[in-house]
Design an enzyme around this catalytic site. Structure first.
Site, PDB file in Angstrom:
ATOM      1  N   GLU A 187       1.021  -1.430   0.074  1.00 48.33           N
ATOM      2  CA  GLU A 187       0.164   0.096  -0.120  1.00 48.33           C
ATOM      3  C   GLU A 187       0.624   1.573  -0.376  1.00 48.33           C
ATOM      4  OE1 GLU A 187      -3.197  -0.584   3.246  1.00 48.33           O
ATOM      5  OE2 GLU A 187      -4.160  -1.352   1.765  1.00 48.33           O
ATOM      6  N   GLU A 285      -5.847  -7.514  -1.842  1.00 50.50           N
ATOM      7  CA  GLU A 285      -6.663  -7.396   0.025  1.00 50.50           C
ATOM      8  C   GLU A 285      -7.897  -7.021  -0.628  1.00 50.50           C
ATOM      9  OE1 GLU A 285      -4.794  -5.218   3.358  1.00 50.50           O
ATOM     10  OE2 GLU A 285      -2.431  -5.796   2.362  1.00 50.50           O
TER      11      GLU A 285
END
Ligand code: CA
Length: 413
Positions: A187, A285
């Site tokens: 991320e 995710e």
């Protein structure tokens, strides 16, 4: 004797009731009729991955997993049996304090990675390796340098990133493990290794990709981003990287519906990123709650039926979310999805104090008190899981009916 018969019978009845509670629960669970609409043309090699980075810290703490019949089972077997194809594991450089105590979060070091990878291989599951390039959680809010990398230049960061990536892959290779996908950073929306300029981020990513390609050209490289809701920001980032010469194979996104917008928006973003960069796309995710209850005195990220949640909060709702996510990704030609920490359930212990001791000892919660050293603060209060209600196993390690969704995607019922 007769006057006691009533009490004996009452006692017997109570005993039968006690015994039958778990049995009837099991039967209810086993008979739960999950409905899954078939996905047409689901690609044969579509990735159905499970992130299980915390698993071994939970197992060391005494958590046991079961199959659908209620028998204790190796969780890898259960995952394989429902059609999971890959595991995903995060890697932290050195997730321990100066006395060797775990910061928590599953104590995801190289030993954890090797151990999980070997079990995956033994169960014919492939590996997605998630480099955080940090000693602890990396996400849009945190991209801290590993503690032994402090005060170094960009050139030195690039150099170390290359060698750390290479040496990690070499250690895996020495155990016979070659990842299918390697993720360079986790991320990285707001930076990587404390670099925030996209030119510098690009330079670091290129070194990571070079290390992976030099290790084994068959490994696919992935960039992982999480501003999924903001389609223009996501498209810009993906394009800028390519413009700067970052030749990633996969652009991957996180998708938590409480933060990341609607499923329709997600499908649009994936389609655009794929078209504009001639790359593969996937969801790295994702998770969805099956209950609003908390199991471990640690506040969950989702505690109410938020308007952003497009599905019921139930076994069926969780399964519908997974089914539609796979459908959306497949429709735009994406290569797969990874469910996040589906086995992260409550630590053993009947009350807060008992659980707290377990988190501290085994690092099987979000953080231990030892993470204070890492964050440079006076105290960190130990915590369990903030997403136990988004797992695919119940509090006692039994698979939820929704876990069967993976098996039913291609045929429906
Ligand atoms: Ca919790």
């Amino acid at each position: 004797m007769r006057k006691y018969l009533k009490y004996i019978l009452m006692g017997l009845f109570a005993l039968i009731s006690l015994v039958s509670i778990p049995i009837s629960c099991t039967i209810t669970r086993a008979n739960y009729k999950l409905e899954v609409e078939r996905i047409d043309n689901l690609s044969k090699d579509f990735i159905l991955a499970m992130d299980l980075s915390s698993l071994e810290s939970l197992e060391r703490a005494g958590v046991e997993y079961h199959d659908f019949k209620g028998h204790k089972r190796n969780p890898f077997y259960v995952l394989k049996s429902v059609g999971i194809t890959h595991i995903r594991v995060r890697l932290w450089n050195d997730p321990f304090d100066s006395n060797g105590n775990s910061y928590g979060g599953g104590a995801c070091d190289i030993n954890n990675l090797i151990s999980l990878s070997k079990r995956a291989k033994a169960n014919k599951l492939k590996l997605i390796l998630d480099f955080h390039y940090s000693d602890f959680w990396a996400d849009p809010a945190n991209q801290r340098l590993p503690k032994t990398w402090k005060g170094i230049s960009l050139a030195e960061k690039a150099h170390r990133l290359y060698h750390y990536t290479s040496s990690t892959l070499a250690k895996l290779k020495s155990k016979g493990i070659i990842p299918d996908i390697v993720e360079l950073g986790n991320e990285i929306d707001n930076g990587l290794l404390e670099e925030t300029d996209i030119i510098n981020i690009s330079r670091l990513l290129k070194e990571g990709i070079r290390a992976v390609n030099n290790s084994n050209a068959s490994i696919r490289t992935a960039v992982h981003y999480a501003s999924t809701k903001d389609e223009s920001k996501t498209r810009f980032f993906a394009k800028e990287l390519k413009k700067n010469g970052v030749d990633y194979d996969i652009f991957s996104l996180s998708y938590y519906p409480n933060w990341h917008g609607s499923m329709a928006n997600l499908e649009y973003v994936l389609k655009k990123v794929k078209e504009e960069n001639k790359c593969q796309v996937m969801i790295m995710e994702a998770a969805y709650p099956y209950t609003l209850r908390d199991s471990d005195y640690t506040k969950n990220q989702i505690e109410s039926k938020l308007p952003e949640l497009e599905y019921e909060v139930s076994y069926q709702g969780q399964a519908n979310f997974i089914r539609d996510l796979v459908d959306a990704v497949n429709k735009v030609g994406g290569i797969g999805i990874a469910y996040w920490e589906g086995l992260w359930i409550k630590a053993p212990g009947d009350d807060y104090l008992a659980m707290r001791d377990t988190w501290e000892q085994y690092g099987c919660g979000i953080a231990t008190s030892k993470a204070a050293e890492y964050y440079g603060v006076a105290n960190v209060s130990p915590q369990g899981s903030a997403c136990d209600n988004q797992a695919l196993f119940d509090w006692d390690g039994h698979p939820l009916p929704s876990l069967r969704v993976f098996k039913l995607l291609r045929r429906g019922n």
